[in-house]
Design a protein around this motif. Structure first.
Motif, PDB file in Angstrom:
ATOM      1  N   ASN A  21       0.804  -1.226   0.000  1.00 51.70           N
ATOM      2  CA  ASN A  21       0.000   0.000   0.000  1.00 51.70           C
ATOM      3  C   ASN A  21       0.837   1.276   0.000  1.00 51.70           C
ATOM      4  N   TYR A  62     -16.160   7.039   2.444  1.00 52.71           N
ATOM      5  CA  TYR A  62     -15.120   7.432   1.522  1.00 52.71           C
ATOM      6  C   TYR A  62     -14.694   6.238   0.656  1.00 52.71           C
ATOM      7  N   SER A  63     -14.626   5.063   1.264  1.00 53.16           N
ATOM      8  CA  SER A  63     -14.142   3.922   0.501  1.00 53.16           C
ATOM      9  C   SER A  63     -15.234   3.316  -0.380  1.00 53.16           C
ATOM     10  N   SER A  84       0.691  11.927  -1.702  1.00 55.35           N
ATOM     11  CA  SER A  84       0.117  11.914  -3.046  1.00 55.35           C
ATOM     12  C   SER A  84      -0.380  10.523  -3.422  1.00 55.35           C
ATOM     13  N   VAL A  85       0.143   9.493  -2.726  1.00 59.13           N
ATOM     14  CA  VAL A  85      -0.246   8.140  -3.142  1.00 59.13           C
ATOM     15  C   VAL A  85      -1.509   7.629  -2.449  1.00 59.13           C
ATOM     16  N   ILE A  86      -2.067   8.457  -1.542  1.00 58.07           N
ATOM     17  CA  ILE A  86      -3.221   7.955  -0.780  1.00 58.07           C
ATOM     18  C   ILE A  86      -4.446   7.751  -1.671  1.00 58.07           C
ATOM     19  N   THR A  87      -5.052   6.601  -1.524  1.00 53.36           N
ATOM     20  CA  THR A  87      -6.314   6.329  -2.216  1.00 53.36           C
ATOM     21  C   THR A  87      -7.312   5.890  -1.145  1.00 53.36           C
ATOM     22  N   PRO A  88      -8.609   5.920  -1.478  1.00 51.59           N
ATOM     23  CA  PRO A  88      -9.596   5.450  -0.499  1.00 51.59           C
ATOM     24  C   PRO A  88      -9.268   4.030  -0.042  1.00 51.59           C
ATOM     25  N   GLN A  89      -8.754   3.222  -0.965  1.00 53.71           N
ATOM     26  CA  GLN A  89      -8.438   1.844  -0.639  1.00 53.71           C
ATOM     27  C   GLN A  89      -7.373   1.752   0.453  1.00 53.71           C
ATOM     28  N   ILE A  90      -6.373   2.639   0.371  1.00 55.39           N
ATOM     29  CA  ILE A  90      -5.304   2.624   1.368  1.00 55.39           C
ATOM     30  C   ILE A  90      -5.863   3.028   2.730  1.00 55.39           C
ATOM     31  N   SER A 102      -7.904   0.200   4.197  1.00 55.48           N
ATOM     32  CA  SER A 102      -7.048  -0.918   4.601  1.00 55.48           C
ATOM     33  C   SER A 102      -6.287  -0.587   5.875  1.00 55.48           C
TER      34      SER A 102
END
Ligand code: TRP
Length: 445
Positions: free
Chosen positions: A37, A442-443, A211-217, A220
């Motif tokens: 992640n 959010y996710s 910058s790499v944050i996504t809802p998935q991260i 998790s």
């Protein structure tokens, strides 16, 4: 409950709860989740979740267990009766007991793998130990028979300990195991920092890159926080029932959280330097990460095979002290109905867990192409329990203790200094539930 069902000494509760919290989640799962992640962004969100959500939820769980002194479900029932609450709060306990056995079904597969590594010594004089290690792991996961054997063994041992009972079976063993585990994981992380690439590891783990944050991260990281602290399903609540009356909940939780986080980060520092200095190892290897990298680290170490054996013994015991807490809530609940004895209950539950575990085993091999919502069976169980069931459990516990129960009850039971109490109360009422809800929404959207 009679007083012989309460642990003696403050240390036993701390070690048992830390024994539940510290397990494969720290040593196996945390490093691979961080690796898959994107590193530090995940670590930072994880740490925030531990503090903002983990702390208030763990305090609340212990409070319920310690006050009612029964299995999680019946502790809730007692609170429902005493405070005249809606009966449906009981389902919070049922959801948790179910989550426990579902988690155990796949936990046991990985714990079984750790078992099997105790007996695996790499041959001398390998030209490419990293390659050998990945190949070995791939062979192991391709073989259902092998995995079933170790999965079975792990379930049987877990069942025996839970069958003996939490006070006798758990209290004593954690006193010896936990200090040894802490010592050893520190030793390995120091060694690994010397032989591997520590610099890259530190920046990978701690240099923030949002910058790499996504809802998935984010989801998790929250799921991992719940999983690692053993909260959201009543495991810690079940142990709360055995906590000595005089022991302070707040302080105890600080210690448990500290130990859990410390071991997770130490595991990261034990594993990543080796990965970064070996081109054939992949940081995004997923669940196989520790199994592929640690043997390589040990391979270069003098007396490496001895260290490897000790280490996998420790992981296996850490996994056992966690797995028992996954089975305990359901077992304790049925035991209180007095219809069956402890051993029969454990046998029935274990058979269910064992069968469900086969699905996770087949996800590595014969069912690897069978996907539901893009995930295999194992991935689906993992996602559903950690990212959905545990957060729902935690959310409901926070609402129950923060909004439904009277403030004075809390004040009296926690005995915190006034300003500390207010901070705690605010995070329990507002921060924890709203963060869980927001991360959820959010996710999904
Ligand atoms: N926390 C354990 C680990 O990190 C796993 C575990 C034990 C658990 N009991 C739990 C996870 C209850 C969620 C709920 O390995």
């Amino acid at each position: 409950m009679s007083s012989n069902k309460i642990w003696t000494g403050n240390m036993t509760f701390i070690l048992a709860a830390a024994g539940s919290a510290v397990g494969l989640g720290n040593i196996w799962k945390f490093p691979y989740m961080v690796g898959s992640n994107g590193g530090s962004a995940f670590v930072i969100i994880y740490l925030i979740c531990i503090l903002a959500i983990g702390f208030p939820v763990m305090v609340s769980e212990i409070l319920i267990g310690k006050y009612a002194r029964k299995s999680p479900i019946n502790s809730l029932v007692r609170i429902i009766q005493e405070f005249k609450l809606n009966l449906s709060w009981k389902f919070l306990g049922v959801l948790g007991a179910l989550a426990g056995v579902i988690i155990l079904s796949y936990y046991s597969v990985f714990a079984g793998m750790a078992f099997s590594y105790i007996f695996k010594v790499f041959p001398q004089g390998l030209e490419n130990p990293s390659q050998y290690s990945s190949d070995y792991f791939n062979d192991l996961s391709a073989s259902p028979i092998n995995l079933i054997f170790w999965h079975t063994l792990f379930i049987v041992i877990t069942s025996i300990i839970v069958g003996i009972g939490v006070v006798k079976g758990i209290g004593r063993s954690v006193n010896i195991l936990m200090p040894f585990l802490f010592f050893f994981i520190i030793l390995i992380s120091i060694y690994s920092s010397f032989i591997g690439d520590l610099e890259t590891t530190i920046s990978f783990l701690f240099k923030p890159d949002f910058s790499v944050i996504t809802p998935q991260i984010v989801i998790s990281a929250m799921g991992q926080a719940f999983f690692s602290l053993s909260i959201g399903m009543g495991a810690i609540m079940a142990y709360g029932a055995y906590m000595p009356e005089k022991q302070m909940i707040g302080k105890t939780v600080v210690t448990i959280i500290f130990l859990d986080t410390f071991v997770a980060l130490a595991a990261g520092i034990a594993i990543f330097p080796v990965v970064f200095s070996n081109p054939s190892l992949e940081i995004t290897a997923g669940p196989g990460l520790i199994f592929e990298t640690l043997p390589v680290a040990f391979y270069t170490l003098p007396y490496g095979s001895l260290f490897s054996i000790i280490f996998f013994v420790l992981i296996s015991i850490a996994a056992l002290s966690s797995s028992i807490s996954l089975l305990e809530p359901f077992t304790a609940w049925i035991e209180e109905s007095k219809k069956l004895n402890r051993f029969s209950i454990v046998i029935i539950l274990s058979i269910f867990v064992w069968i469900l575990g086969l699905g996770s085993i087949f996800s590595f091999n014969i069912w690897s192409e069978v996907k539901f919502f893009g995930l295999n069976f194992l991935g689906l169980l993992d996602y559903f329990t950690n990212n959905i069931m545990l957060p729902i459990g935690g959310f409901l516990v926070a609402i129950l203790i923060g909004w439904v129960m009277p403030k004075n009850f809390l004040k009296e039971k926690l005995k915190l200094r006034k300003c500390l109490f207010e901070v705690f109360y605010f995070s329990l009422r507002y921060i924890a539930p709203s963060s869980i809800a927001l991360i959820f929404l959010y996710s999904v959207f």
